[in-house]
Design a protein around this motif. Structure first.
Motif, mmCIF file in Angstrom:
data_model
loop_
_atom_site.group_PDB
_atom_site.id
_atom_site.type_symbol
_atom_site.label_atom_id
_atom_site.label_comp_id
_atom_site.label_asym_id
_atom_site.label_seq_id
_atom_site.Cartn_x
_atom_site.Cartn_y
_atom_site.Cartn_z
ATOM 1 N N ILE A 98 0.840 -1.206 0.000
ATOM 2 C CA ILE A 98 0.000 0.000 0.000
ATOM 3 C C ILE A 98 0.870 1.249 0.000
ATOM 4 O O ILE A 98 0.631 2.195 -0.766
ATOM 5 N N LEU A 99 1.901 1.276 0.852
ATOM 6 C CA LEU A 99 2.791 2.435 0.930
ATOM 7 C C LEU A 99 3.486 2.686 -0.407
ATOM 8 O O LEU A 99 3.586 3.838 -0.863
ATOM 9 N N LEU A 100 3.924 1.626 -1.041
ATOM 10 C CA LEU A 100 4.608 1.757 -2.327
ATOM 11 C C LEU A 100 3.673 2.337 -3.383
ATOM 12 O O LEU A 100 4.063 3.216 -4.162
ATOM 13 N N GLN A 101 2.442 1.854 -3.387
ATOM 14 C CA GLN A 101 1.492 2.362 -4.383
ATOM 15 C C GLN A 101 1.135 3.820 -4.131
ATOM 16 O O GLN A 101 1.072 4.620 -5.067
ATOM 17 N N LEU A 212 -5.210 -1.658 -3.079
ATOM 18 C CA LEU A 212 -5.545 -3.022 -2.669
ATOM 19 C C LEU A 212 -4.848 -4.048 -3.552
ATOM 20 O O LEU A 212 -4.352 -5.076 -3.063
ATOM 21 N N ALA A 213 -4.790 -3.766 -4.850
ATOM 22 C CA ALA A 213 -4.127 -4.687 -5.778
ATOM 23 C C ALA A 213 -2.650 -4.845 -5.429
ATOM 24 O O ALA A 213 -2.116 -5.962 -5.392
ATOM 25 N N TRP A 214 -1.970 -3.747 -5.144
ATOM 26 C CA TRP A 214 -0.556 -3.816 -4.797
ATOM 27 C C TRP A 214 -0.355 -4.485 -3.437
ATOM 28 O O TRP A 214 0.627 -5.205 -3.234
ATOM 29 N N ALA A 215 -1.282 -4.255 -2.508
ATOM 30 C CA ALA A 215 -1.170 -4.881 -1.189
ATOM 31 C C ALA A 215 -1.290 -6.391 -1.290
ATOM 32 O O ALA A 215 -0.479 -7.133 -0.707
ATOM 33 N N ILE A 216 -2.290 -6.877 -2.018
ATOM 34 C CA ILE A 216 -2.480 -8.318 -2.168
ATOM 35 C C ILE A 216 -1.303 -8.929 -2.911
ATOM 36 O O ILE A 216 -0.805 -10.005 -2.557
ATOM 37 N N SER A 217 -0.840 -8.245 -3.953
ATOM 38 C CA SER A 217 0.281 -8.758 -4.736
ATOM 39 C C SER A 217 1.537 -8.907 -3.889
ATOM 40 O O SER A 217 2.230 -9.933 -3.958
ATOM 41 N N ALA A 218 1.842 -7.893 -3.076
ATOM 42 C CA ALA A 218 3.029 -7.954 -2.224
ATOM 43 C C ALA A 218 2.907 -9.067 -1.180
ATOM 44 O O ALA A 218 3.866 -9.806 -0.922
#
Length: 316
Positions: A98-101, A212-218
């Motif tokens: 989330i932070l990265l996104q 949310l997409a980046w959080a799940i992916s990570a």
């Protein structure tokens, strides 16, 4: 501790070199099936980000690497039980995604796609260098997790960690299916993937969907990184898995979750079948590494949208 490499061999106790060694073949196929499920899980993460944001994340392999190092640190330095350290790792990686996104990717919304892709490549290089600076480049072993490291299945010896990963991977695949089919955020993500402007007009927060997409992916990539680190040790070589999985993504179709799973299984079986042919007959020594990329080139030439990808038709 040996340096981990792209060869994710999970089978032990079978070193035969005689032609048509069926025991070796069956063990390598079992290897390919189990590793293929991990490839499929990581490939789903590629597809998840692409479907939501139309961006190919070339920093996916670094998510595996960071997740493995974080879990290793919690187990070694804080002496946490594996289950607790593993859960903390997943929570940390979700927050990290989330932070990265929000900090890096969100300001790039509306910019040309090639610019965003270059940002992910830059993130990949930066995160790998940062991890090497913090943890070093030598491989580190996970502490013993299971009482028995190897389990025999029908006479075939398999690492316990990979059996665990196989079960968890199946649960993740089922979870992805129900998430996209029935959950509120899953439906919002599907709508955003179809058309961002239409989704926003329906009251869907596109920025929240991206995060949310980046959080799940990570988080899911970290799971794969932990499992591979448990077997082969943790070092920067883990990040190469992200590149190895890319042929599976292209094979299945860049916008297909089902294709990602199928592509992962096919690549896992193909590379281990190639290892058998190479070890028994050809003796070239690099078939396991190069076969996925041969498949990538072949698919791009014959079927550029993959087995399950959506063919885009542009009319001028």
């Amino acid at each position: 501790m040996r340096e981990p490499s792209s060869r994710t061999s999970i089978i032990t106790g079978c070193q035969g070199e005689t032609p048509l060694n069926w025991e070796l073949l069956f063990q390598l196929l079992l290897n390919g099936l189990i590793v293929g499920t991990l490839y499929g899980v990581v490939a789903m993460c590629f597809v998840l980000i692409y479907k939501s944001t139309q961006v190919v994340n070339f920093a996916q392999g670094e998510f595996l690497l960071i997740g493995a190092w974080v879990c290793w640190s919690l187990l070694i330095h804080l002496q946490l039980p594996f289950i607790l350290g593993f859960l903390f790792t997943l929570v940390f990686m979700m927050a990290f995604g989330i932070l990265l996104q929000v900090v890096v990717l969100r300001p790039m919304i509306g910019e040309p796609i090639i610019s965003v892709i270059m940002v992910t490549i830059g993130l990949s290089i930066f995160m790998r260098a940062l991890v090497n600076w913090v943890f070093g480049q030598s491989a580190e072993a996970f502490p013993p997790i299971f009482e028995t490291n190897v389990v025999s299945i029908l006479g075939l010896n398999v690492q316990t960690a990979y059996l665990m990963s196989f079960g968890v991977s199946i649960l993740i695949m089922v979870g992805f299916y129900y998430f996209f089919r029935f959950s509120r955020y899953g439906l919002a993500m599907r709508a955003t993937a179809f058309n961002q402007q239409v989704a926003q007009s329906l009251g869907i927060s596109v920025k929240r969907v991206f995060a949310l997409a980046w959080a799940i992916s990570a988080m899911v990539s970290a799971l794969a990184g932990v499992v591979m680190g448990m077997v082969n040790g943790v070092s920067s070589a883990l990040s190469f898995i992200g590149i190895k999985v890319f042929p599976a993504v292209i094979l299945g179709g860049l916008d297909s979750i089902v294709g990602a799973v199928a592509g992962g299984l096919i690549i896992g079986l193909l590379e281990n079948g190639a290892e058998f042919v190479d070890g028994q007959f050809l003796h070239w020594g690099n078939m396991l590494t190069v076969v996925p990329f041969w498949v990538l080139i072949l698919i791009l030439v014959i079927k550029p949208y993959g087995l399950f990808g959506t063919k885009t038709i542009e009319r001028v």
